[in-house]
Design an enzyme around this catalytic site. Structure first.
Site, short mmCIF file in Angstrom:
data_model
loop_
_atom_site.label_atom_id
_atom_site.label_comp_id
_atom_site.label_asym_id
_atom_site.label_seq_id
_atom_site.Cartn_x
_atom_site.Cartn_y
_atom_site.Cartn_z
N HIS A 155 -7.91 7.60 -3.16
CA HIS A 155 -6.69 6.98 -2.62
C HIS A 155 -5.91 6.48 -3.84
CE1 HIS A 155 -4.78 4.09 0.53
NE2 HIS A 155 -3.99 4.18 -0.53
N CYS A 173 1.21 6.34 -1.20
CA CYS A 173 -0.05 6.73 -1.84
C CYS A 173 -0.46 8.13 -1.39
CB CYS A 173 -1.16 5.75 -1.47
SG CYS A 173 -0.90 4.07 -2.05
N THR A 193 -9.72 6.78 4.56
CA THR A 193 -8.86 5.75 4.00
C THR A 193 -7.70 5.51 4.96
OG1 THR A 193 -7.84 4.91 1.97
CG2 THR A 193 -7.37 7.21 2.53
#
Length: 161
Positions: free
Chosen positions: A46, A29, A23
């Protein structure tokens, strides 16, 4: 030939064998990598926000630490992983902007890390390593077979946790 599977924001993916999951752009995040070392089955979530109960009428379960981690664990086990052997590594949760405020609403990165750790503890999944906080974004690649969690950041040396 192995495949590198892309995980979008507010999403999760699983894989096995020599495949990997990646990711891009983890700022506030958090990337949660979970695997069964015995089977090499694992996945990467994620997550964007800590708690699904804070948002009304939201059906995007992967967006939140509480529901995204839970759903990914269910899929990893469904694929054949042994639930009692699962282990995790986490990265991200940065404070991307220097506001000088201690407000919880602004400190989303810290809240995401805390919520991810809380959910993993509830599920009795130990965290083996982490690279969280600070003030820079991260791109990660997770190899469930080996357990390597590669972390790349602009201007920083690549690290493997």
């Amino acid at each position: 030939m192995s495949e590198v599977i892309k995980v979008g924001m507010a999403d999760w993916k699983t894989c096995r064998g020599d495949d990997a999951v990646t990711t891009l752009g983890l700022g506030s995040c958090v990337g949660i990598a979970i695997r069964d070392p015995g089977t090499g089955i694992g996945g990467l979530a994620h997550i964007m926000l800590p708690d699904s109960t804070e948002i009304k009428n939201n059906s995007n379960r992967p967006k939140f630490a509480d529901t995204g981690i839970e759903d990914m664990v269910k899929e990893i086990v469904r694929m054949g992983a042994n639930r009692s052997r699962l282990v995790a590594k986490i990265a991200g949760g940065a404070q991307m902007f220097a506001f000088g405020s201690k407000s919880d609403m602004i400190r989303v990165g810290d809240r995401n890390v805390t919520a991810s750790k809380k959910k993993l503890a509830q599920l009795k999944i130990p965290i083996l390593a982490q690279d969280t906080g600070k003030n820079y974004g991260r791109t990660v690649i997770f190899y469930p077979k080996s357990g390597d969690f590669v972390i790349r950041s602009v201007g920083m040396p690549e690290k493997v946790i």
